[in-house]
Design an enzyme around this catalytic site. Structure first.
Site, mmCIF file in Angstrom:
data_model
loop_
_atom_site.group_PDB
_atom_site.id
_atom_site.type_symbol
_atom_site.label_atom_id
_atom_site.label_comp_id
_atom_site.label_asym_id
_atom_site.label_seq_id
_atom_site.Cartn_x
_atom_site.Cartn_y
_atom_site.Cartn_z
ATOM 1 N N GLN A 154 -13.082 -10.040 -3.415
ATOM 2 C CA GLN A 154 -14.543 -9.918 -3.337
ATOM 3 C C GLN A 154 -14.970 -9.617 -1.901
ATOM 4 O O GLN A 154 -15.827 -8.759 -1.651
ATOM 5 C CB GLN A 154 -15.206 -11.216 -3.808
ATOM 6 N N ASP A 163 4.191 -8.225 -9.019
ATOM 7 C CA ASP A 163 5.509 -7.998 -8.419
ATOM 8 C C ASP A 163 6.470 -7.471 -9.478
ATOM 9 O O ASP A 163 6.431 -7.908 -10.625
ATOM 10 C CB ASP A 163 6.080 -9.329 -7.892
ATOM 11 N N THR A 189 -9.746 -14.649 -6.696
ATOM 12 C CA THR A 189 -10.280 -13.301 -6.461
ATOM 13 C C THR A 189 -11.152 -13.222 -5.201
ATOM 14 O O THR A 189 -11.654 -12.157 -4.866
ATOM 15 C CB THR A 189 -11.152 -12.825 -7.654
ATOM 16 N N GLU A 224 -3.385 7.015 3.201
ATOM 17 C CA GLU A 224 -3.222 5.565 3.217
ATOM 18 C C GLU A 224 -3.713 5.039 4.564
ATOM 19 O O GLU A 224 -3.162 5.385 5.605
ATOM 20 C CB GLU A 224 -1.742 5.206 3.027
ATOM 21 N N HIS A 260 21.678 10.828 10.043
ATOM 22 C CA HIS A 260 21.181 9.717 9.217
ATOM 23 C C HIS A 260 20.897 10.250 7.815
ATOM 24 O O HIS A 260 19.744 10.544 7.486
ATOM 25 C CB HIS A 260 19.893 9.149 9.815
ATOM 26 N N GLU A 291 20.548 8.825 5.248
ATOM 27 C CA GLU A 291 19.626 7.940 4.507
ATOM 28 C C GLU A 291 18.189 8.453 4.546
ATOM 29 O O GLU A 291 17.363 8.018 3.749
ATOM 30 C CB GLU A 291 19.707 6.505 5.036
ATOM 31 N N CYS A 344 25.576 7.398 12.424
ATOM 32 C CA CYS A 344 25.155 7.589 13.810
ATOM 33 C C CYS A 344 25.954 6.677 14.749
ATOM 34 O O CYS A 344 27.109 6.960 15.022
ATOM 35 C CB CYS A 344 23.646 7.398 13.925
ATOM 36 N N GLU A 359 27.383 4.429 26.621
ATOM 37 C CA GLU A 359 26.181 3.631 26.362
ATOM 38 C C GLU A 359 26.537 2.136 26.431
ATOM 39 O O GLU A 359 25.728 1.319 26.859
ATOM 40 C CB GLU A 359 25.615 3.959 24.968
ATOM 41 N N LYS A 402 0.832 -1.207 0.000
ATOM 42 C CA LYS A 402 0.000 0.000 0.000
ATOM 43 C C LYS A 402 0.864 1.253 0.000
ATOM 44 O O LYS A 402 0.523 2.233 -0.650
ATOM 45 C CB LYS A 402 -0.899 0.039 1.248
ATOM 46 N N GLN A 418 29.877 6.875 15.930
ATOM 47 C CA GLN A 418 30.331 6.859 17.330
ATOM 48 C C GLN A 418 31.322 5.719 17.548
ATOM 49 O O GLN A 418 32.357 5.891 18.197
ATOM 50 C CB GLN A 418 29.122 6.714 18.266
HETATM 51 N N1 GLN Z 1 22.686 4.730 20.438
HETATM 52 C C1 GLN Z 1 23.298 5.896 19.922
HETATM 53 C C2 GLN Z 1 22.749 7.164 20.539
HETATM 54 O O1 GLN Z 1 21.687 7.154 21.113
HETATM 55 C C3 GLN Z 1 23.162 5.953 18.420
HETATM 56 C C4 GLN Z 1 21.765 6.140 17.944
HETATM 57 C C5 GLN Z 1 21.590 5.826 16.486
HETATM 58 O O2 GLN Z 1 22.417 5.133 15.886
HETATM 59 N N2 GLN Z 1 20.511 6.256 15.890
HETATM 60 O O3 GLN Z 1 23.362 8.193 20.462
#
Ligand code: GLN
Length: 555
Positions: A180, A228, A176, A128, A518, A520, A368, A391, A6, A372
């Protein structure tokens, strides 16, 4: 049902309307009680998508952005949890004094209000509705859509049913019946689809089309085959081959405003399907034990960003989802990515992969957590420090990655990280700077529109990327790391003057780049994220170098 496509279908319809010159936005309705997707497990629900304005959202919003090519705000995701929380908070405040707060009208009105608000200023809103027709959960949203239709008029609403036609293996025939049933269930809400998109392994044949036409009482022209395809970016092209765009405009009684070509899009799709070169990339992650499908979904934006950058450079990317707990021989890869992550699981393997990339000139992109950990690896192995992220090891002497001061005070988990777009100022003459040259021009205008907090104290070469984290490279150690050769190629200078490392790189390495952000989340098919483009080109260079060295004739 969920997973049937969707999101891609909605994004494709949006893209088609856009190409006819209309402005389009998209809303995702999630019938769950969570207020957003931020607290959900990526292996179950797929990746958490982060919006420019700091929302932690269902990954479908990512598809809308990748297709439509501009940021969709967090308010475009509506969940049951948000609606009820809003109404209950309001009721407690006394805003409804004297009234009984009820499903009808309050819940329905609040859903509609949010859809209107999202659509304000646009020609079209694609809404959606998630889940499966007949689910108890999406009932309020069906009511709301029907009520919205009455308010705006049927000429201004087109319903599209996205349905699945299974081919049971034992009989080998497309069925189908589920379609339906869906049509019948929809009719209980007074909703009659104007279009039916038939998702299946294969194309819809005339016999099935006829059955659906009769059952739904719609023109068979409005029954669209959606088999597909190899790449999700083929979907709008496939719809357009069946003239879905013109059929939609006809339904709305309008003409195209301005017909744009699909040439660029088509060209990119062709390069996704038939690239002339190929590289192997490892994404070293931890959510990897639940089968291939989920893997890809947990890192979907990274996968798509690689696809975008690959298409731009005529390179096909073989992505290997590599478990950090069970590293294979890394020398088979032309590039390594360590993606975002939380907690301690898989960290030793990720560090090992980073060390391998650094020492063997393998292109590395750290996103991210991946940035680190690149800093941690550098501190441990180059600077010989007793270093880690707090962490991962809260008692380590040198906390080269530590919790951000304001994050130490946070009590609630939902929506409290450093989230959304923040400005970073790039170091002149760095690799990162050279990659961002074009984006910098584009971002210059956006920067001006941001809040002071998101801008920070403005400096030169600003770019915007999206964030989701609680930890940062500890400013105390920046000098020490830089003395040993780590380059901090971008900072966010907070309004209080402290410096947050946003980009790192190693100058004597072909491509070793990390970012606290990020990237991305800003990559689209037509405008790939700069770091991914650079990374893919570096992977290709590495591969070509290895091939020349191994050329038998040269010996
Ligand atoms: N765990 C790490 C932080 O909180 C990295 C977070 C992440 O990769 N989005 O800073």
């Amino acid at each position: 049902m969920s997973g049937v496509g969707k999101g891609i279908a909605s994004a494709s319809i949006g893209k088609i309307l856009q190409n006819y010159g209309y402005s389009v936005t998209a809303v995702k309705i999630d019938p769950y009680i969570n207020c957003d997707a931020g607290t959900m497990r990526p292996t179950e629900h797929g990746e958490v998508w982060v919006t420019m304005d700091g929302g932690e959202i269902d990954q479908d919003l990512g598809n809308y952005e990748r297709f439509l090519g501009y940021p969709i705000p967090k308010r475009n995701n509506i969940t049951t949890g948000q609606i009820y929380k809003y109404l209950i908070d309001k009721e407690r405040k006394g805003d409804f004094l004297g009234q009984t707060v009820q499903f009808i009208p309050h819940v329905i009105d609040e859903i509609k209000r949010r859809v209107y608000e999202a659509g304000d200023g646009y020609d079209f809103v694609i809404v959606e509705v998630g889940g499966t027709i007949g689910d108890y959960e999406n009932l309020p949203f069906m009511f709301a859509m029907k009520s919205l239709e009455r308010e705006v008029g049927h000429d201004h609403v087109a319903y599209t049913l996205i349905t699945y036609l299974p081919v049971p293996g034992n009989i080998g025939e497309m069925k189908t019946k589920p379609t339906q049933t869906a049509i019948r269930l929809l009719s209980e809400y007074g909703i009659f689809p104007d279009f039916i998109l038939c998702r299946a392994d294969l194309d819809l044949d005339d016999v099935r089309k006829k059955k659906i036409e009769t059952y739904a009482n719609i023109d068979s022209d409005n029954i669209i085959s959606a088999p597909d395809v190899k790449s999700i970016y083929e979907v709008p092209l496939n719809f357009e081959r069946q003239h879905l765009g013109m059929k939609l405009l006809k339904k709305f009684n309008i003409q195209p405003k301005n017909v744009m070509t699909w040439d660029d899009w088509q060209q990119r799709v062709r390069l996704i399907l038939e690239p002339s070169k190929k590289v192997n990339v490892a994404i070293v992650g931890k959510y990897l034990s639940t089968g291939d499908f989920t893997l890809k979904d947990s890192y979907i934006s990274i996968y798509e960003s690689l696809t975008h950058a690959g298409a731009e450079n005529d390179v096909g990317i073989n992505v290997a989802f590599v478990s950090a707990d069970d590293l294979p021989d890394l020398s088979q890869f032309d590039g390594i990515i360590v993606p975002g992550g939380f907690g301690t699981k898989g960290v030793p393997g990720k560090l090992q992969a980073i060390q391998f990339a650094r020492e063997n000139e393998v292109p590395y992109l750290g996103l991210c957590f991946g940035m680190q950990l690149a800093v941690v690896e550098f501190a441990q192995n180059v600077c010989a420090m007793q270093a880690h992220s707090s962490e991962v090891e809260p008692d380590i002497p040198d906390k080269v990655v530590d919790i951000m001061p304001e994050q130490g005070k946070v009590e609630e988990k939902g929506g409290t990280m450093r989230l959304g777009g923040y400005v970073a100022n790039l170091l002149q003459n760095s690799l990162v700077h050279s990659l961002y040259v074009n984006r910098m021009k584009e971002d210059a205008e956006e920067v001006k529109k941001m809040s002071a907090n998101r801008q920070g104290m403005l400096g030169r070469n600003p770019v915007i990327e999206i964030h989701r984290h609680r930890y940062e490279v500890n400013p105390e150690f920046l000098n020490k790391l830089q003395d040993r050769g780590l380059v901090i190629s971008g900072y966010h200078k907070r309004v209080d003057g402290t410096m947050l490392a946003e980009f790192i790189e190693l100058p004597h390495h072909p491509f070793f780049v990390g970012t606290q952000a990020h990237p991305e989340f800003r990559s689209t098919l037509l405008e790939p994220a700069p770091l991914f483009s650079g990374f893919v080109r570096a992977c290709l260079n590495k591969k070509q170098k290895v091939e020349t060295v191994q050329e038998p004739g040269a010996a």
